[in-house]
Design a protein around this motif. Structure first.
Motif, PDB file in Angstrom:
ATOM      1  N   MET A 169      24.407  80.669  21.806  1.00 30.10           N
ATOM      2  CA  MET A 169      24.900  80.198  20.504  1.00 30.10           C
ATOM      3  C   MET A 169      26.416  80.298  20.409  1.00 30.10           C
ATOM      4  O   MET A 169      27.055  79.537  19.701  1.00 30.10           O
ATOM      5  N   GLN A 170      27.006  81.257  21.145  1.00 35.76           N
ATOM      6  CA  GLN A 170      28.443  81.447  21.057  1.00 35.76           C
ATOM      7  C   GLN A 170      29.209  80.505  21.982  1.00 35.76           C
ATOM      8  O   GLN A 170      30.409  80.310  21.812  1.00 35.76           O
ATOM      9  N   HIS A 171      28.485  79.916  22.962  1.00 33.83           N
ATOM     10  CA  HIS A 171      29.160  79.078  23.949  1.00 33.83           C
ATOM     11  C   HIS A 171      29.677  77.797  23.293  1.00 33.83           C
ATOM     12  O   HIS A 171      28.945  77.035  22.684  1.00 33.83           O
ATOM     13  N   GLY A 172      30.976  77.547  23.430  1.00 31.53           N
ATOM     14  CA  GLY A 172      31.565  76.337  22.875  1.00 31.53           C
ATOM     15  C   GLY A 172      31.707  76.344  21.364  1.00 31.53           C
ATOM     16  O   GLY A 172      31.908  75.279  20.757  1.00 31.53           O
ATOM     17  N   LYS A 173      31.596  77.538  20.721  1.00 31.33           N
ATOM     18  CA  LYS A 173      31.630  77.605  19.260  1.00 31.33           C
ATOM     19  C   LYS A 173      32.979  77.132  18.721  1.00 31.33           C
ATOM     20  O   LYS A 173      33.030  76.332  17.783  1.00 31.33           O
ATOM     21  N   TYR A 174      34.062  77.605  19.316  1.00 30.01           N
ATOM     22  CA  TYR A 174      35.374  77.279  18.792  1.00 30.01           C
ATOM     23  C   TYR A 174      35.734  75.820  19.042  1.00 30.01           C
ATOM     24  O   TYR A 174      36.383  75.181  18.199  1.00 30.01           O
ATOM     25  N   ARG A 175      35.308  75.277  20.163  1.00 30.36           N
ATOM     26  CA  ARG A 175      35.537  73.854  20.386  1.00 30.36           C
ATOM     27  C   ARG A 175      34.768  73.010  19.370  1.00 30.36           C
ATOM     28  O   ARG A 175      35.248  71.976  18.906  1.00 30.36           O
ATOM     29  N   PHE A 176      33.574  73.459  19.039  1.00 36.62           N
ATOM     30  CA  PHE A 176      32.775  72.755  18.029  1.00 36.62           C
ATOM     31  C   PHE A 176      33.473  72.791  16.661  1.00 36.62           C
ATOM     32  O   PHE A 176      33.580  71.768  15.969  1.00 36.62           O
ATOM     33  N   ILE A 177      33.969  73.978  16.275  1.00 40.29           N
ATOM     34  CA  ILE A 177      34.639  74.119  14.980  1.00 40.29           C
ATOM     35  C   ILE A 177      35.910  73.284  14.932  1.00 40.29           C
ATOM     36  O   ILE A 177      36.167  72.547  13.969  1.00 40.29           O
ATOM     37  N   VAL A 178      36.723  73.375  15.988  1.00 42.29           N
ATOM     38  CA  VAL A 178      37.975  72.609  16.037  1.00 42.29           C
ATOM     39  C   VAL A 178      37.694  71.116  16.023  1.00 42.29           C
ATOM     40  O   VAL A 178      38.387  70.343  15.352  1.00 42.29           O
ATOM     41  N   GLY A 179      36.670  70.698  16.721  1.00 41.63           N
ATOM     42  CA  GLY A 179      36.338  69.283  16.765  1.00 41.63           C
ATOM     43  C   GLY A 179      35.991  68.718  15.400  1.00 41.63           C
ATOM     44  O   GLY A 179      36.338  67.572  15.084  1.00 41.63           O
ATOM     45  N   PHE A 180      35.301  69.505  14.588  1.00 45.21           N
ATOM     46  CA  PHE A 180      34.920  69.034  13.256  1.00 45.21           C
ATOM     47  C   PHE A 180      36.059  69.164  12.248  1.00 45.21           C
ATOM     48  O   PHE A 180      36.145  68.384  11.305  1.00 45.21           O
ATOM     49  N   LEU A 181      36.918  70.167  12.405  1.00 49.17           N
ATOM     50  CA  LEU A 181      37.957  70.419  11.421  1.00 49.17           C
ATOM     51  C   LEU A 181      39.274  69.726  11.727  1.00 49.17           C
ATOM     52  O   LEU A 181      40.108  69.571  10.832  1.00 49.17           O
ATOM     53  N   ALA A 182      39.482  69.317  12.948  1.00 49.57           N
ATOM     54  CA  ALA A 182      40.778  68.778  13.345  1.00 49.57           C
ATOM     55  C   ALA A 182      41.189  67.580  12.497  1.00 49.57           C
ATOM     56  O   ALA A 182      42.292  67.550  11.915  1.00 49.57           O
ATOM     57  N   LEU A 183      40.338  66.573  12.396  1.00 48.81           N
ATOM     58  CA  LEU A 183      40.694  65.358  11.657  1.00 48.81           C
ATOM     59  C   LEU A 183      40.912  65.636  10.168  1.00 48.81           C
ATOM     60  O   LEU A 183      41.936  65.198   9.614  1.00 48.81           O
ATOM     61  N   PRO A 184      40.005  66.350   9.465  1.00 45.15           N
ATOM     62  CA  PRO A 184      40.272  66.648   8.049  1.00 45.15           C
ATOM     63  C   PRO A 184      41.560  67.436   7.829  1.00 45.15           C
ATOM     64  O   PRO A 184      42.293  67.169   6.876  1.00 45.15           O
TER      65      PRO A 184
END
Length: 305
Positions: free
Chosen positions: A1-16
């Motif tokens: 569950m922790q693998h790639g967590k920060y990339r997932f968060i950054v990917g969703f938040l970057a554009l907004p």
């Protein structure tokens, strides 16, 4: 569950976050920058003047008059609007007589009343301001005509042409145009409060007033606090009603001058965009102070049910 967590968060938040920074943060930063210049708003040529604009602002009598009017709006409009919103919402949801199989109910026809109260929200503020401008017309306006028609000619006034009444006329329009939204908002909050609370309070001998202050208001406090901040922001602006309804606009005798309209005047009438952005920065500071004060004073233990 922790693998790639920060990339997932950054990917969703970057554009907004990028869009927010470009279209919200960037204009604020630019306004602060231009407040230190003599920019006219029409030319690309300007120079830095340091704190000259802020020194002018501190000694400008019209600015402080506008601040005083905004403070009056800030104290009166949110208080009256939210107070009426809470009262009407309480009557529509809890204030009626008990009916069969229901100890607590709203007044009869509450659904229809909600639609009627919400109707001003359908209208643009420009349309509302124009309607009330005609209503307040001292010669052939609906208000003076009504007073004359029922024999109260002594109560007829100049309304928007009277420096003592003009600001109060604007506040009445701002309350009328916003109270319906909060009636619906508070009604939605009250409808989610379990009826068992009210029934238990009534069995213990509490009346409607006590149930409001002991049950309804505490459980709606977060909603009321948020509404207070929003109404405060509306009161600190008040540009549309001043621009459309008042003489001048901003009159008579600067009796309805507010900071929002003063920014417009300095930019498009006087060609002093540098000074206008200085006023805008002052508005930002006042708005932030107001939001912090309301949040601090309204902080209380969260109630859950």
């Amino acid at each position: 569950m922790q693998h790639g967590k920060y990339r997932f968060i950054v990917g969703f938040l970057a554009l907004p976050v990028i869009l927010y920074a470009v279209f919200v943060i960037s204009p604020f930063v630019q306004a602060v920058y231009y407040s230190f210049t003599d920019w006219t708003g029409l030319s690309s040529d300007f120079k830095m003047v340091g704190f000259k604009n802020y020194n002018w602002l501190l000694h400008d009598d019209l600015f402080w008059k506008a601040v005083g009017h905004n403070v009056v709006l800030l104290l009166v409009v949110p208080l009256v609007t939210l107070g009426l919103g809470l009262f009407f919402a309480f009557m529509l949801n809890v204030g009626g007589r008990g009916r069969k199989n229901a100890a607590i109910s709203g007044v009869r026809g509450s659904s229809l009343y909600k639609v009627i109260y919400f109707f001003p929200q359908v209208l643009s503020i420009a349309i509302v301001a124009l309607l009330f401008q005609f209503t307040y017309n001292p010669r052939n306006g609906a208000l003076n005509s009504f007073l004359g028609g029922i024999g109260l000619d002594s109560l007829q006034q100049q309304w928007l042409a009277d420096p003592k009444l003009a600001l109060w006329c604007l506040m009445a329009v701002m309350v009328w145009s916003n109270v319906g939204f909060y009636v619906v908002l508070f009604s939605a909050g009250m409808s989610s409060i379990p009826r068992d609370f009210y029934e238990a309070a009534l069995l213990d001998g509490a009346n409607r007033v006590k149930t409001f202050f002991k049950i309804t208001l505490p459980l709606l406090w977060d909603t009321v606090q948020t509404g207070w901040i929003y109404m405060g922001i509306i009161a600190l602006d008040a540009f549309a009603v001043v621009q459309i309804m008042t003489v001048g606009p901003g009159g008579p005798a600067d009796s309805t001058q507010v900071m929002g309209y003063y920014v417009y005047t300095k930019t498009f009438h006087d060609g002093q965009a540098g000074r206008a952005t200085t006023i805008g920065v002052a508005m930002l500071i006042v708005t932030l102070i107001f939001a912090v004060v309301v949040t601090r004073l309204g902080r209380r233990e969260r109630l859950e049910y």
